[in-house]
Design a protein around this motif. Sequence first.
Motif, PDB file in Angstrom:
ATOM      1  N   SER A 108       0.837  -1.208   0.000  1.00  0.00           N
ATOM      2  CA  SER A 108       0.000   0.000   0.000  1.00  0.00           C
ATOM      3  C   SER A 108       0.869   1.255   0.000  1.00  0.00           C
ATOM      4  O   SER A 108       0.633   2.197   0.749  1.00  0.00           O
ATOM      5  N   HIS A 166      -3.281 -16.520  -3.698  1.00  0.00           N
ATOM      6  CA  HIS A 166      -3.658 -15.208  -4.242  1.00  0.00           C
ATOM      7  C   HIS A 166      -4.892 -15.357  -5.127  1.00  0.00           C
ATOM      8  O   HIS A 166      -5.780 -14.525  -5.080  1.00  0.00           O
ATOM      9  N   PHE A 180      -2.335  -8.827  -5.631  1.00  0.00           N
ATOM     10  CA  PHE A 180      -2.397  -9.104  -4.193  1.00  0.00           C
ATOM     11  C   PHE A 180      -1.044  -9.539  -3.627  1.00  0.00           C
ATOM     12  O   PHE A 180      -0.983 -10.219  -2.602  1.00  0.00           O
ATOM     13  N   GLY A 181       0.023  -9.190  -4.319  1.00  0.00           N
ATOM     14  CA  GLY A 181       1.368  -9.493  -3.810  1.00  0.00           C
ATOM     15  C   GLY A 181       2.111 -10.532  -4.626  1.00  0.00           C
ATOM     16  O   GLY A 181       3.328 -10.630  -4.560  1.00  0.00           O
ATOM     17  N   ARG A 239       0.249 -17.299   1.046  1.00  0.00           N
ATOM     18  CA  ARG A 239       0.277 -16.632   2.352  1.00  0.00           C
ATOM     19  C   ARG A 239       0.563 -17.738   3.356  1.00  0.00           C
ATOM     20  O   ARG A 239      -0.111 -18.755   3.371  1.00  0.00           O
ATOM     21  N   TRP A 257       4.368 -12.802  -0.348  1.00  0.00           N
ATOM     22  CA  TRP A 257       3.572 -11.692   0.171  1.00  0.00           C
ATOM     23  C   TRP A 257       2.153 -11.803  -0.343  1.00  0.00           C
ATOM     24  O   TRP A 257       1.915 -12.127  -1.493  1.00  0.00           O
ATOM     25  N   TRP A 258       1.240 -11.520   0.522  1.00  0.00           N
ATOM     26  CA  TRP A 258      -0.195 -11.612   0.226  1.00  0.00           C
ATOM     27  C   TRP A 258      -0.835 -10.440   0.960  1.00  0.00           C
ATOM     28  O   TRP A 258      -0.450 -10.145   2.092  1.00  0.00           O
ATOM     29  N   ARG A 259      -1.799  -9.820   0.331  1.00  0.00           N
ATOM     30  CA  ARG A 259      -2.462  -8.616   0.855  1.00  0.00           C
ATOM     31  C   ARG A 259      -2.381  -8.480   2.392  1.00  0.00           C
ATOM     32  O   ARG A 259      -2.936  -9.312   3.110  1.00  0.00           O
ATOM     33  N   SER A 260      -1.724  -7.461   2.815  1.00  0.00           N
ATOM     34  CA  SER A 260      -1.511  -7.060   4.218  1.00  0.00           C
ATOM     35  C   SER A 260      -0.479  -7.921   4.949  1.00  0.00           C
ATOM     36  O   SER A 260      -0.203  -7.708   6.129  1.00  0.00           O
ATOM     37  N   SER A 317      -2.380 -10.044   7.884  1.00  0.00           N
ATOM     38  CA  SER A 317      -3.487 -10.897   7.448  1.00  0.00           C
ATOM     39  C   SER A 317      -3.651 -12.084   8.398  1.00  0.00           C
ATOM     40  O   SER A 317      -4.716 -12.673   8.494  1.00  0.00           O
ATOM     41  N   GLY A 325     -12.115  -5.090   0.539  1.00  0.00           N
ATOM     42  CA  GLY A 325     -11.461  -5.674   1.711  1.00  0.00           C
ATOM     43  C   GLY A 325     -12.430  -6.518   2.511  1.00  0.00           C
ATOM     44  O   GLY A 325     -12.076  -7.589   3.027  1.00  0.00           O
ATOM     45  N   GLU A 378      -4.316  -2.603   1.832  1.00  0.00           N
ATOM     46  CA  GLU A 378      -4.033  -3.620   2.840  1.00  0.00           C
ATOM     47  C   GLU A 378      -4.735  -3.350   4.169  1.00  0.00           C
ATOM     48  O   GLU A 378      -5.307  -4.281   4.746  1.00  0.00           O
TER      49      GLU A 378
END
Lengths: 153, 714
Positions: B113, B337, B392-393, B431, B506-509, B513, B624, B679
């Motif tokens: 982000s 993802h 999403f990463g 993730r 890496w995956w969203r946030s 997460s 989200g 995120e």
Amino acid sequence: MIVLNVNGTKRQVDAAPGNPLLWVLRDNLGITSVKYTCGIAECGMCTVLIDGQARRSCVVNVEDVLESEITTIEGLPENHPVKVAWIEKQVPQCGYCQPGIMLQTVDFLSREPNPTEEQINNEMDHMICRCGTHPRIKKAIQMAAEMTAKQGG
Amino acid sequence: MNTHMTRRDFLKKSSLVVAAAALPGKLNIFNASLVLAHAGTSFKPHAFLEIATDDTITVWMGQTNLGQGTHTGIPMIIADELDAPWEKIQVRMALAAEPFKSPVWHVQVTGGSSSIRHRWDMLREVGAAARGMLVETASEKWGIPPKKCVTKEGKVIHPDGRSLTYGQLAKAAGKRPVPENPPLKSPKDYRIIGTQRNRLDIPDKVMGKTVYGIDFTLPGMCIAVVARPPRYGAVSRSYNAEAAMAVKGVIKVVPLENRIAVCAETTYAAMQGRNALEIKWSDGSHPDLNDDTLDALYKAHLEKSGAVAQKSGDVKKALAGAAQTIEQSYKLPYISHAQAEPINCTAHVEKERCRLWIPTQAQTATQLTASKLTGLPVEKVEVMTTPAGGGFGLRGEQDPVEDSVLLSKTLNRPVKVIQSREDEFANDCFRPASQCRIKAGLDKGGRLVAWSHKVAAPSVMSRKMPQYVKNNIDSDAVSGIRDMPYSLPNLLVNYVMVNLPITVGWWRSVGYSVNVFTVESFMDEMAHAAGKDPIQFRLDHMKKGSRPYNILSLLAEKGGWGSPVSKGRARGVAVTSCFESFAAHMAEVSVSKKGKITVHKMVCALDCGTAVYPDAIRAQAEAGVVMGLSVAFYEKVSFANGGVKTANYDDYPILTMSEVPDIEVHIARNNLKAGGIGEPVFPSVAPAVANAVFRATGIRLRELPFKRELLIRG
């Protein structure tokens, strides 16, 4: 050579009759608005209209649609209520799934011109949007239905 | 979007060109107009902003368009400081280049982000600097001091009412030095920032005109599908190249290191050819790896002491002296993802240059990968970022770059590499799964006195940026715990690294997460144990007036926390502080006797500093919630026989329309630095639902995805 009727134009294609329509459209005709995502008719992103009915082009053999009218998102006029509503409600995020969802909507509204929320839910439960634009898709479907009604179908 | 815009075209057109370079510790805005006017110079900066004599204003983007709205939000910031008419703004994706590197991370990347968060000052200064140059040019022409001039809608206006357009001034302005520290607007003067705009990329997306990476094509290009091992550590024992070559359209079968590529004239032929290979793979290095053995392995890791990732006060002593202690374990799965557009990359390696077209989130890494593989210097590697169908990463991964570059070298023609959906799931960088144990204590007054939190999880950092892993601590794996928005006198965070062949990414946030679910669920457990209201209990442990305190208070107010709920329903909350923003969610749920959870409503409150582009922020916040619920209810990758078992979306359900609740988004209004959006709006969704479920049923859900069978009653 086979001949397909896509968006009102007859197109000659050098493809095997058993090839999926999805790949004939993308690979052979360069119509890339029809999206590959799952290849097993699970996600709905490759949806096209075949004689007005929404079908998942990844599981449609091209030989089965030689006599049909195939419509992709380019085949809808720019002022089509579904397109106008999708812009008005600012629906897409990545946008990849949207042509399929919009074409599903066109078919849906032809069957249910005035859908209830529950009917929208049921219809759209078979479409995947990974970005999560569902709240806006719902609003856009409702708006497109209202516009179509005002235009007298 | 014109992806074929070259530097040469750019040079011919431009008159005033402002670029920015973020050197470590210093922001440099410079006038690139003169440099670009000298053909043959080796110095080829890429601009942020270009004002042409015909009044068109081009904002060049270095950030990937993933549909998050930055391709409209970034131009909004520049246009506002420039006092440009919004209708004259064009947006173009730039080739990867130095000026687009993050001023904080010094790499060009779209993730964390960071797109606006890292460039809040830079973007405003670029617009303000260009405006300053235009004003100085006009004032010199008129022989009046610059401060007598005003700017509006792309014009500099003389006190007597005369005006010159930016286009008319651009050429002369391009010869001026860049003003130092150009004055920035006071927020009250913003006329674009914070307003409703239509996203500039939406019409093309709706009309089907957007060319994603997977749609990209070049003359002479072939398409490759690469078969990778289906099990970790497996090697190819045999394969049938002849059968693949027999597929009409297949050009070549190319064995690469531990993977086999089938190159063909069409995508479908490449996929058919790949299937025809009938590769016999070995059992691999971990034939016993499956969901059960993984679960047991994580549990065993939780028994280890691990590394101390955070320590304040004396947790042991405080727990011993606590009036009440509670201990619980939580469990989260590997998740995918599952972005819509499959991973792809087109490469064309030539003698003097290498060109790539890729929906990447990591331009600098892509350049470095291609440079290494071709031996060409980085500046000879041109990376054109295409729009991406989600990310999403995941889209920072380099596999498609490696494959397409190697194959283009081998075939001596442009090659587009595409993954099938099955390849996507089998080779995703998941993730990480995580298990944790938390023990916390309350004093007699129901105040938290100590919190001990041990996490067993794989380390993404160890794979991606090992230099940042110190003393066996991956800071991402414990994020959301050590920086939880609560003031605790005694906090101990232990991290046990789980090393497995499963690739994690890496995956969203990222770590949030995982850890916001456990922290916010356990916070709820502690509130219940203390006999306190869940919101009040949280507020009691925050600094009054702090941003998390305020956002939770806003949520309580807007979500009607104190108001009655319909019979059979209950509300739950959770809060997040990450990526320089603050988000809180309130879920309203009911649970059937058969254990079906219905989320009726979700309220999100978000403080992301200055809300640059409110509608895109709302869109992200809605998204989200949808993704948060999808992860809460469904998402879990399965493993069997030493590899990934999940093969396609039929094995990996994603939440669909009927389960999307009414979503309300409330954005806090302030003028602070713009924070992250994509995120922060995700992590507190699942715990808000779990906490609501507890209030509805008395049953605590400590595992994701939720197990419906735990909720069957009566």
